[in-house]
Write a protein that holds these residues in place. Structure first.
Motif, PDB file in Angstrom:
ATOM      1  N   ASN A  55     -11.277   2.287   0.920  1.00  0.00           N
ATOM      2  CA  ASN A  55     -10.349   3.383   0.599  1.00  0.00           C
ATOM      3  C   ASN A  55      -9.158   3.357   1.549  1.00  0.00           C
ATOM      4  O   ASN A  55      -8.747   4.389   2.106  1.00  0.00           O
ATOM      5  CB  ASN A  55     -11.093   4.718   0.690  1.00  0.00           C
ATOM      6  CG  ASN A  55     -10.421   5.815  -0.102  1.00  0.00           C
ATOM      7  OD1 ASN A  55      -9.842   5.561  -1.147  1.00  0.00           O
ATOM      8  ND2 ASN A  55     -10.510   7.046   0.376  1.00  0.00           N
ATOM      9  N   LEU A  56      -8.579   2.195   1.721  1.00  0.00           N
ATOM     10  CA  LEU A  56      -7.677   1.952   2.837  1.00  0.00           C
ATOM     11  C   LEU A  56      -6.412   2.806   2.809  1.00  0.00           C
ATOM     12  O   LEU A  56      -6.110   3.513   3.782  1.00  0.00           O
ATOM     13  CB  LEU A  56      -7.301   0.461   2.881  1.00  0.00           C
ATOM     14  CG  LEU A  56      -8.439  -0.485   3.281  1.00  0.00           C
ATOM     15  CD1 LEU A  56      -8.039  -1.932   3.020  1.00  0.00           C
ATOM     16  CD2 LEU A  56      -8.814  -0.289   4.739  1.00  0.00           C
ATOM     17  N   ILE A  57      -5.650   2.737   1.731  1.00  0.00           N
ATOM     18  CA  ILE A  57      -4.383   3.472   1.704  1.00  0.00           C
ATOM     19  C   ILE A  57      -4.601   4.979   1.785  1.00  0.00           C
ATOM     20  O   ILE A  57      -3.901   5.665   2.552  1.00  0.00           O
ATOM     21  CB  ILE A  57      -3.544   3.058   0.480  1.00  0.00           C
ATOM     22  CG1 ILE A  57      -3.014   1.630   0.688  1.00  0.00           C
ATOM     23  CG2 ILE A  57      -2.390   4.026   0.242  1.00  0.00           C
ATOM     24  CD1 ILE A  57      -2.217   1.074  -0.480  1.00  0.00           C
ATOM     25  N   PRO A  58      -5.570   5.568   1.055  1.00  0.00           N
ATOM     26  CA  PRO A  58      -5.797   7.015   1.232  1.00  0.00           C
ATOM     27  C   PRO A  58      -6.208   7.392   2.649  1.00  0.00           C
ATOM     28  O   PRO A  58      -5.794   8.445   3.158  1.00  0.00           O
ATOM     29  CB  PRO A  58      -6.916   7.313   0.228  1.00  0.00           C
ATOM     30  CG  PRO A  58      -6.734   6.295  -0.837  1.00  0.00           C
ATOM     31  CD  PRO A  58      -6.321   5.053  -0.109  1.00  0.00           C
ATOM     32  N   ASN A  62       0.426  -4.855  -0.993  1.00  0.00           N
ATOM     33  CA  ASN A  62       0.510  -3.438  -1.340  1.00  0.00           C
ATOM     34  C   ASN A  62       0.393  -2.542  -0.110  1.00  0.00           C
ATOM     35  O   ASN A  62       1.080  -1.522   0.015  1.00  0.00           O
ATOM     36  CB  ASN A  62      -0.572  -3.068  -2.352  1.00  0.00           C
ATOM     37  CG  ASN A  62      -0.162  -3.380  -3.778  1.00  0.00           C
ATOM     38  OD1 ASN A  62       0.949  -3.821  -4.030  1.00  0.00           O
ATOM     39  ND2 ASN A  62      -1.063  -3.168  -4.718  1.00  0.00           N
ATOM     40  N   ILE A  63      -0.508  -2.916   0.812  1.00  0.00           N
ATOM     41  CA  ILE A  63      -0.674  -2.129   2.036  1.00  0.00           C
ATOM     42  C   ILE A  63       0.600  -2.164   2.871  1.00  0.00           C
ATOM     43  O   ILE A  63       1.073  -1.128   3.366  1.00  0.00           O
ATOM     44  CB  ILE A  63      -1.880  -2.633   2.848  1.00  0.00           C
ATOM     45  CG1 ILE A  63      -3.181  -2.327   2.094  1.00  0.00           C
ATOM     46  CG2 ILE A  63      -1.905  -2.003   4.240  1.00  0.00           C
ATOM     47  CD1 ILE A  63      -4.409  -2.938   2.713  1.00  0.00           C
ATOM     48  N   PHE A  64       1.191  -3.334   3.030  1.00  0.00           N
ATOM     49  CA  PHE A  64       2.415  -3.447   3.818  1.00  0.00           C
ATOM     50  C   PHE A  64       3.573  -2.718   3.144  1.00  0.00           C
ATOM     51  O   PHE A  64       4.406  -2.102   3.825  1.00  0.00           O
ATOM     52  CB  PHE A  64       2.772  -4.912   4.038  1.00  0.00           C
ATOM     53  CG  PHE A  64       1.834  -5.637   4.970  1.00  0.00           C
ATOM     54  CD1 PHE A  64       1.046  -4.940   5.875  1.00  0.00           C
ATOM     55  CD2 PHE A  64       1.733  -7.019   4.948  1.00  0.00           C
ATOM     56  CE1 PHE A  64       0.184  -5.607   6.740  1.00  0.00           C
ATOM     57  CE2 PHE A  64       0.883  -7.697   5.805  1.00  0.00           C
ATOM     58  CZ  PHE A  64       0.105  -6.991   6.703  1.00  0.00           C
ATOM     59  N   LYS A  65       3.632  -2.780   1.827  1.00  0.00           N
ATOM     60  CA  LYS A  65       4.672  -2.030   1.114  1.00  0.00           C
ATOM     61  C   LYS A  65       4.527  -0.537   1.370  1.00  0.00           C
ATOM     62  O   LYS A  65       5.519   0.163   1.628  1.00  0.00           O
ATOM     63  CB  LYS A  65       4.586  -2.322  -0.386  1.00  0.00           C
ATOM     64  CG  LYS A  65       5.631  -1.592  -1.218  1.00  0.00           C
ATOM     65  CD  LYS A  65       5.493  -1.937  -2.692  1.00  0.00           C
ATOM     66  CE  LYS A  65       6.537  -1.212  -3.528  1.00  0.00           C
ATOM     67  NZ  LYS A  65       6.412  -1.553  -4.976  1.00  0.00           N
ATOM     68  N   TYR A  66       3.284  -0.052   1.317  1.00  0.00           N
ATOM     69  CA  TYR A  66       3.033   1.369   1.561  1.00  0.00           C
ATOM     70  C   TYR A  66       3.443   1.756   2.986  1.00  0.00           C
ATOM     71  O   TYR A  66       4.130   2.766   3.198  1.00  0.00           O
ATOM     72  CB  TYR A  66       1.556   1.675   1.340  1.00  0.00           C
ATOM     73  CG  TYR A  66       1.167   3.071   1.745  1.00  0.00           C
ATOM     74  CD1 TYR A  66       1.402   4.154   0.911  1.00  0.00           C
ATOM     75  CD2 TYR A  66       0.587   3.313   2.989  1.00  0.00           C
ATOM     76  CE1 TYR A  66       1.074   5.438   1.287  1.00  0.00           C
ATOM     77  CE2 TYR A  66       0.248   4.596   3.379  1.00  0.00           C
ATOM     78  CZ  TYR A  66       0.487   5.650   2.527  1.00  0.00           C
ATOM     79  OH  TYR A  66       0.164   6.926   2.913  1.00  0.00           O
ATOM     80  N   ILE A  67       3.037   0.958   3.971  1.00  0.00           N
ATOM     81  CA  ILE A  67       3.363   1.242   5.366  1.00  0.00           C
ATOM     82  C   ILE A  67       4.878   1.224   5.576  1.00  0.00           C
ATOM     83  O   ILE A  67       5.439   2.084   6.263  1.00  0.00           O
ATOM     84  CB  ILE A  67       2.662   0.225   6.291  1.00  0.00           C
ATOM     85  CG1 ILE A  67       1.144   0.453   6.278  1.00  0.00           C
ATOM     86  CG2 ILE A  67       3.198   0.307   7.717  1.00  0.00           C
ATOM     87  CD1 ILE A  67       0.365  -0.635   6.975  1.00  0.00           C
ATOM     88  N   TYR A  68       5.534   0.254   4.973  1.00  0.00           N
ATOM     89  CA  TYR A  68       6.991   0.150   5.096  1.00  0.00           C
ATOM     90  C   TYR A  68       7.680   1.361   4.488  1.00  0.00           C
ATOM     91  O   TYR A  68       8.600   1.938   5.084  1.00  0.00           O
ATOM     92  CB  TYR A  68       7.457  -1.130   4.405  1.00  0.00           C
ATOM     93  CG  TYR A  68       8.954  -1.344   4.428  1.00  0.00           C
ATOM     94  CD1 TYR A  68       9.573  -1.944   5.519  1.00  0.00           C
ATOM     95  CD2 TYR A  68       9.747  -0.953   3.346  1.00  0.00           C
ATOM     96  CE1 TYR A  68      10.941  -2.144   5.542  1.00  0.00           C
ATOM     97  CE2 TYR A  68      11.117  -1.148   3.363  1.00  0.00           C
ATOM     98  CZ  TYR A  68      11.709  -1.743   4.465  1.00  0.00           C
ATOM     99  OH  TYR A  68      13.064  -1.938   4.484  1.00  0.00           O
ATOM    100  N   GLN A  69       7.235   1.762   3.296  1.00  0.00           N
ATOM    101  CA  GLN A  69       7.853   2.903   2.619  1.00  0.00           C
ATOM    102  C   GLN A  69       7.593   4.215   3.351  1.00  0.00           C
ATOM    103  O   GLN A  69       8.363   5.172   3.207  1.00  0.00           O
ATOM    104  CB  GLN A  69       7.366   2.980   1.173  1.00  0.00           C
ATOM    105  CG  GLN A  69       7.895   1.854   0.296  1.00  0.00           C
ATOM    106  CD  GLN A  69       7.385   1.898  -1.133  1.00  0.00           C
ATOM    107  OE1 GLN A  69       6.349   2.503  -1.421  1.00  0.00           O
ATOM    108  NE2 GLN A  69       8.086   1.244  -2.039  1.00  0.00           N
ATOM    109  N   LYS A  70       6.520   4.266   4.136  1.00  0.00           N
ATOM    110  CA  LYS A  70       6.261   5.446   4.967  1.00  0.00           C
ATOM    111  C   LYS A  70       7.188   5.503   6.182  1.00  0.00           C
ATOM    112  O   LYS A  70       7.211   6.502   6.903  1.00  0.00           O
ATOM    113  CB  LYS A  70       4.808   5.442   5.446  1.00  0.00           C
ATOM    114  CG  LYS A  70       3.773   5.720   4.361  1.00  0.00           C
ATOM    115  CD  LYS A  70       3.726   7.197   3.986  1.00  0.00           C
ATOM    116  CE  LYS A  70       3.080   8.031   5.080  1.00  0.00           C
ATOM    117  NZ  LYS A  70       2.937   9.461   4.670  1.00  0.00           N
TER     118      LYS A  70
END
Length: 306
Positions: free
Chosen positions: A229-232, A264-272
């Protein structure tokens, strides 16, 4: 020409054939500007030793030439002072940051901070004091803390209280220097029996300590095994996360070698809006120069989320 010899030869010339794609080696000696990554990935010493040589300083220059902007070195505190200073000067000259190093002796099978034992607490705090000097020497902002093994003789509530008291005393040492200890939850498979295992537990500890000098090191490899459940979970812990580490699962090798969707994880971290370091705390899936080129290629691949 044999494929291995071809790779060895062409790597020195600036390009290499790898997995059906052409990979450029960057750096002034190859006439190519360093690759521009979206995120700040930090290799460790030894990751590129076949391409760069055994000398840590040459390895730092090689990392910078490829576009890596930071170094992670778990063993920095145990290196000779002269080498620490030389590495710091090299990083400064190349515009690189220092990532985490391990701040204290970690007891993998013996309860320490969980026990409340004053001698163990004093030993830990002395290590923190020593690591502050190392951090100042190498311009480090973060250091890794692992609270150690559980105490099977104490209920978890008492253990948590004991750990919290030690962490609070450590932050009193760290805060005047603007240095942050990052608490790393570790997975049950590689490190059975440890006190700190999950991101919600680390989040709870950081909230209770309530200090800018106590934050979370979110190791994606460990947390994929421990909780998934990494991104959540990253989202839920976001305001206490100060540092990330990387490794694919299974195998703990570079991204693209396992099940984790790092793009996807790096995209999420970057967008944060994350501006910190992501430590490349993993091995290489293949040996020799070919394997080192594969690591560079993998990071270019998963970083291409824009």
């Amino acid at each position: 020409m044999e494929r291995r010899n071809f790779i060895r030869t062409t790597a020195l010339g600036g390009t290499a054939l790898l997995s059906g794609t052409t990979l450029k080696l960057y750096g002034k000696e190859n006439g190519v500007e360093p690759y521009s990554f979206n995120l700040n990935y930090a290799p460790h010493l030894g990751m590129f030793k076949n391409l760069a040589g055994e000398d840590p300083i040459k390895q730092l220059h090689f990392m910078a030439d490829q576009g890596f902007k930071s170094l992670e070195d778990n063993g920095m505190a145990n290196r000779e002072t002269s080498l620490q200073e030389k590495m710091a000067a090299t990083m400064q000259s190349r515009g690189m940051e220092m990532g985490v190093f391990v701040a204290h002796k970690i007891y993998w099978s013996e309860p320490t901070l969980t026990t409340g034992d004053e001698s163990k607490r004093s030993e830990f705090l002395k290590d923190i004091e020593n690591s502050i000097e190392v951090a100042k020497r190498v311009n480090a902002k973060w250091m890794t803390v692992v609270p150690g093994h559980v105490d099977l003789k104490l209920p978890m509530g008492y253990q948590t209280a004991n750990v919290l008291e030690t962490l609070k005393q450590a932050t009193a040492l760290l805060e005047p220097h603007g240095i942050t200890m990052v608490l790393e939850p570790l997975n049950f498979r590689n490190h059975p029996g440890l006190f700190l295992t999950e991101s919600p537990q680390a989040y709870e500890l950081c909230k209770a300590v309530d200090s800018p000098s106590c934050k979370i090191l979110f190791d994606v490899y460990h947390q994929q095994i421990q909780e998934g459940n990494l991104i959540p979970n990253i989202e839920s812990c976001w305001d206490e996360i100060a540092y990330f580490q990387i490794g694919d699962n299974p195998g703990r090798k570079e991204p693209t070698t396992g099940e984790i969707n790092y793009k996807n994880i790096f995209k999420y971290i970057y967008q944060k809006g994350y501006k910190g370091i992501l430590g490349m705390e993993h091995g290489n899936s293949r040996p020799d120069k070919e394997g080192e080129l594969a690591v560079i290629d993998a990071y270019k691949s998963v970083d291409s989320f824009m």
